[in-house]
Write a protein that holds these residues in place. Structure first.
Motif, PDB file in Angstrom:
ATOM      1  N   ALA A   1       6.689   1.797   0.687  1.00 14.50           N
ATOM      2  CA  ALA A   1       6.410   2.525  -0.562  1.00 14.50           C
ATOM      3  C   ALA A   1       5.651   3.807  -0.264  1.00 14.50           C
ATOM      4  CB  ALA A   1       5.600   1.631  -1.499  1.00 14.50           C
ATOM      5  N   VAL A   2       6.150   4.936  -0.762  1.00 17.37           N
ATOM      6  CA  VAL A   2       5.495   6.214  -0.501  1.00 17.37           C
ATOM      7  C   VAL A   2       5.360   7.029  -1.782  1.00 17.37           C
ATOM      8  CG1 VAL A   2       6.398   6.293   1.867  1.00 17.37           C
ATOM      9  CG2 VAL A   2       7.634   7.482   0.040  1.00 17.37           C
TER      10      VAL A   2
ATOM     11  N   MET B   1       0.842  -1.205   0.000  1.00 20.07           N
ATOM     12  CA  MET B   1       0.000   0.000   0.000  1.00 20.07           C
ATOM     13  C   MET B   1       0.874   1.251   0.000  1.00 20.07           C
ATOM     14  SD  MET B   1      -1.936   2.490   1.665  1.00 20.07           S
ATOM     15  CE  MET B   1      -1.576   2.244   3.402  1.00 20.07           C
ATOM     16  N   LEU B   2       0.531   2.155  -0.914  1.00 17.47           N
ATOM     17  CA  LEU B   2       1.305   3.381  -1.075  1.00 17.47           C
ATOM     18  C   LEU B   2       0.829   4.420  -0.053  1.00 17.47           C
ATOM     19  CD1 LEU B   2       3.472   4.165  -3.210  1.00 17.47           C
ATOM     20  CD2 LEU B   2       1.622   5.082  -4.604  1.00 17.47           C
ATOM     21  N   HIS B   3       1.763   4.964   0.732  1.00 13.92           N
ATOM     22  CA  HIS B   3       1.458   6.038   1.677  1.00 13.92           C
ATOM     23  C   HIS B   3       1.661   7.371   0.959  1.00 13.92           C
ATOM     24  CE1 HIS B   3       2.351   2.572   4.189  1.00 13.92           C
ATOM     25  NE2 HIS B   3       1.730   3.162   5.190  1.00 13.92           N
TER      26      HIS B   3
ATOM     27  N   ALA C   1      -4.327  10.173  -3.611  1.00 11.82           N
ATOM     28  CA  ALA C   1      -4.598   8.807  -3.134  1.00 11.82           C
ATOM     29  C   ALA C   1      -5.873   8.271  -3.772  1.00 11.82           C
ATOM     30  CB  ALA C   1      -4.699   8.792  -1.607  1.00 11.82           C
ATOM     31  N   ASN C   2      -6.888   9.132  -3.882  1.00 16.33           N
ATOM     32  CA  ASN C   2      -8.150   8.703  -4.497  1.00 16.33           C
ATOM     33  C   ASN C   2      -7.976   8.411  -5.992  1.00 16.33           C
ATOM     34  OD1 ASN C   2     -11.076   8.294  -4.332  1.00 16.33           O
ATOM     35  ND2 ASN C   2     -11.189  10.102  -5.664  1.00 16.33           N
ATOM     36  N   LEU C   3      -7.221   9.274  -6.667  1.00 22.15           N
ATOM     37  CA  LEU C   3      -6.965   9.065  -8.101  1.00 22.15           C
ATOM     38  C   LEU C   3      -6.234   7.740  -8.333  1.00 22.15           C
ATOM     39  CD1 LEU C   3      -6.860  10.100 -11.067  1.00 22.15           C
ATOM     40  CD2 LEU C   3      -4.743  11.277 -10.468  1.00 22.15           C
ATOM     41  N   LEU C   4      -5.207   7.491  -7.526  1.00 17.54           N
ATOM     42  CA  LEU C   4      -4.449   6.243  -7.682  1.00 17.54           C
ATOM     43  C   LEU C   4      -5.356   5.043  -7.421  1.00 17.54           C
ATOM     44  CD1 LEU C   4      -1.084   7.268  -5.962  1.00 17.54           C
ATOM     45  CD2 LEU C   4      -1.432   6.773  -8.396  1.00 17.54           C
ATOM     46  N   SER C   5      -6.192   5.131  -6.394  1.00 18.88           N
ATOM     47  CA  SER C   5      -7.104   4.020  -6.092  1.00 18.88           C
ATOM     48  C   SER C   5      -8.015   3.740  -7.284  1.00 18.88           C
ATOM     49  CB  SER C   5      -7.953   4.344  -4.858  1.00 18.88           C
ATOM     50  OG  SER C   5      -7.120   4.570  -3.747  1.00 18.88           O
ATOM     51  N   ARG C   6      -8.519   4.823  -7.901  1.00 12.49           N
ATOM     52  CA  ARG C   6      -9.389   4.634  -9.071  1.00 12.49           C
ATOM     53  C   ARG C   6      -8.634   4.009 -10.232  1.00 12.49           C
ATOM     54  NH1 ARG C   6     -12.270  10.329 -10.108  1.00 12.49           N
ATOM     55  NH2 ARG C   6     -13.478   9.172 -11.658  1.00 12.49           N
TER      56      ARG C   6
ATOM     57  N   ALA D   1      -3.299   0.676  -4.945  1.00 15.35           N
ATOM     58  CA  ALA D   1      -3.742   0.817  -3.552  1.00 15.35           C
ATOM     59  C   ALA D   1      -2.971   1.953  -2.883  1.00 15.35           C
ATOM     60  CB  ALA D   1      -3.508  -0.492  -2.792  1.00 15.35           C
ATOM     61  N   ALA D   2      -3.687   2.938  -2.354  1.00 19.22           N
ATOM     62  CA  ALA D   2      -3.034   4.130  -1.824  1.00 19.22           C
ATOM     63  C   ALA D   2      -3.885   4.726  -0.719  1.00 19.22           C
ATOM     64  CB  ALA D   2      -2.832   5.158  -2.937  1.00 19.22           C
ATOM     65  N   GLN D   3      -3.235   5.327   0.274  1.00 15.37           N
ATOM     66  CA  GLN D   3      -3.962   6.001   1.356  1.00 15.37           C
ATOM     67  C   GLN D   3      -3.273   7.313   1.694  1.00 15.37           C
ATOM     68  OE1 GLN D   3      -4.767   3.542   4.824  1.00 15.37           O
ATOM     69  NE2 GLN D   3      -5.303   5.350   6.042  1.00 15.37           N
ATOM     70  N   ALA D   4      -4.082   8.339   1.981  1.00 14.04           N
ATOM     71  CA  ALA D   4      -3.550   9.672   2.299  1.00 14.04           C
ATOM     72  C   ALA D   4      -3.185   9.768   3.777  1.00 14.04           C
ATOM     73  CB  ALA D   4      -4.572  10.739   1.949  1.00 14.04           C
TER      74      ALA D   4
END
Lengths: 314, 314
Positions: free
Chosen positions: B67-68, B1-3, B22-27, B31-34
């Motif tokens: 991963a960031v 998961m990308l931070h 983070a939302n754009l990457l998820s779409r 997998a990403a979280q802000a």
């Protein structure tokens, strides 16, 4: 005026990307001109001849503060000597980020794909600019060159899609045939001096402790005719020995990549390199040649393994 | 998961960009979280409250190799403490490139525009992804914040176009009114301790000789109510004095930017800073306040001038 150029020891991507990006910028109203940082290899000469294009000029020594755009590289060791004094306004690249800094906010476009040409095609599409046949052939040639026609493990689906999109615009009906012609041109090494052969696609890598690194020079010859290269093995080993002494290196390797079979047989200078290849890859050296099998990408398969081997214990 | 996270002392762009990217990457299937690297300022709290959104979590200490993705910054001094041990896979930013390096080829997207939000809107368009109202309001708020509703000299035509595109999607009919409400929230500093006020938007800059630099701490308070800030002048000067001693600085300034009038009156700690401001900008200091006129951008108008002043002669 923005000076646009690829890395030293230019390959087809470095030259193609400089030409295509300078043209794209010009179409977008940014005055730009392509340059090169060295002599063209035979493959790149073939591509430009196909297009009836002159090679870009050799980059002159630029005054401090001159505006530049880098393509297909970003590290000072692979760039023009006084890069630190220049105003790097733009970079388009597909390598890891090295020691670059900028004085002002730049345009940077890096993607982990197989070729700068693949990124440049995206830039055209994003700007809603048509791709001209000349640019299409330059980008396609760079993609075929960097990925060895999709044989290299650096290839991504985006590189394949880009090539499929570009081929009809470039007027190339049989991509396989065109790639073979490029690779044949690259392999027609004629009377090239052994030192030039070694240095055609050659980089020095600092491994381990950044203060006191192990310096390894690693050359690659990608060819459809490995027999020719091994016929000159003694000369090449002598050139490697000279490079090791002159540049105070800890190791020198020259990988001979058989493009069509996707295999790598590497010239090994001494017992030092032999020991490292044995310990890193578990391969033995016979008659100063180590069979590295399908490890054909220096960037993805050779350098990271050596980096790990020499990494200081933490 | 990308931070995914923006800089320390986060502003509206740092928080908005982390959420939107983070939302754009998820779409896009990544997998990403802000996350955030500090407390939210009052403006950002206002924006999130308008949207009924929780603040992103504080970034935990990440293990080496995590991963960031960085947004709105790239320099280690403005990032999480162990950035050099992390795997920086992506950066979206509009600042100069500092000391960042990566182990593998990254995604980098830098453009010299006024706000990270302007670049993030382009990423949506390039990916042919619709912009959701929530994302539109986050990006618009960041653009209005970073450019002080187009008053800052960092503003580009692309920032204006982006805001004009986003406002109707965000459901904001009167952009001027919304910007004023944001700025009023930011200016409602209440009982905030003086040290917090100083450090809300504060960076330490190394000027001159990189080995032995002049270290200057420069804070900015952008407000529609400068009278409130100058009412607390004695407290703020004491906080600046403490910061100078604790952090072994050569100079400390606190610029109070009057958003609506587009002017900058700067608190000056001592004769040292007074002399430098006189020599660099030709302005005198009266009662520990220097009138810097319309120089309201630290990034474009203050820091480069000091950098030039302290640059070693070559």
């Amino acid at each position: 005026m923005l000076h646009v150029f690829g890395h030293t020891n230019p390959d087809t991507d470095a030259i193609s990307a400089a030409l295509v990006y300078a043209n794209l910028l010009s179409r977008q109203g940014v005055a730009a001109q392509a340059f090169r940082l060295g002599e063209l290899n035979f493959e790149t000469q073939f591509v430009l001849k196909e297009l009836g294009l002159e090679a870009p000029s050799l980059l002159p020594e630029l005054p401090a503060g001159a505006a530049v755009a880098l393509v297909d590289h970003n590290e000072s060791a692979q760039s023009t000597a006084n890069l630190a004094q220049l105003d790097v306004q733009r970079v388009v690249d597909h390598h890891k980020l090295g020691d670059l800094t900028t004085a002002a906010p730049p345009y940077l476009r890096f993607e982990p794909v197989g070729c700068t040409g693949t990124i440049l095609l995206k830039l055209h599409r994003e700007a809603n600019l048509s791709v001209e046949p000349r640019e299409a052939k330059l980008m396609l040639s760079a993609i075929l060159s960097d990925t060895l026609h999709f044989r290299s493990p650096t290839t991504t689906p985006e590189d394949r899609e880009a090539a499929a999109f570009l081929a009809p615009i470039a007027g190339i009906q049989n991509v396989e045939e065109y790639a073979l012609a490029m690779f044949a041109a690259k392999s027609d090494l004629g009377n090239t001096p052994a030192d030039t052969l070694l240095k055609m696609d050659y980089k020095v890598f600092p491994f381990g402790d950044p203060v006191k690194p192990h310096q390894w020079g690693i050359g690659v010859i990608e060819t459809t005719n490995p027999g020719y290269v091994f016929g000159r093995q003694a000369e090449l080993l002598a050139a490697m020995d000279t490079a090791k002494a002159n540049d105070d290196l800890n190791g020198v390797l020259l990988s001979v990549v058989d493009i069509l079979n996707g295999t790598n047989r590497t010239l090994v200078l001494s017992a030092t390199e032999e020991k490292v290849l044995q310990e890193v890859f578990g391969v033995s050296t016979h008659g100063q040649v180590a069979d590295l099998g399908q490890r054909i990408s220096r960037k993805k398969q050779i350098v990271p393994a050596l980096e790990k081997y020499f990494a200081p214990e933490s």
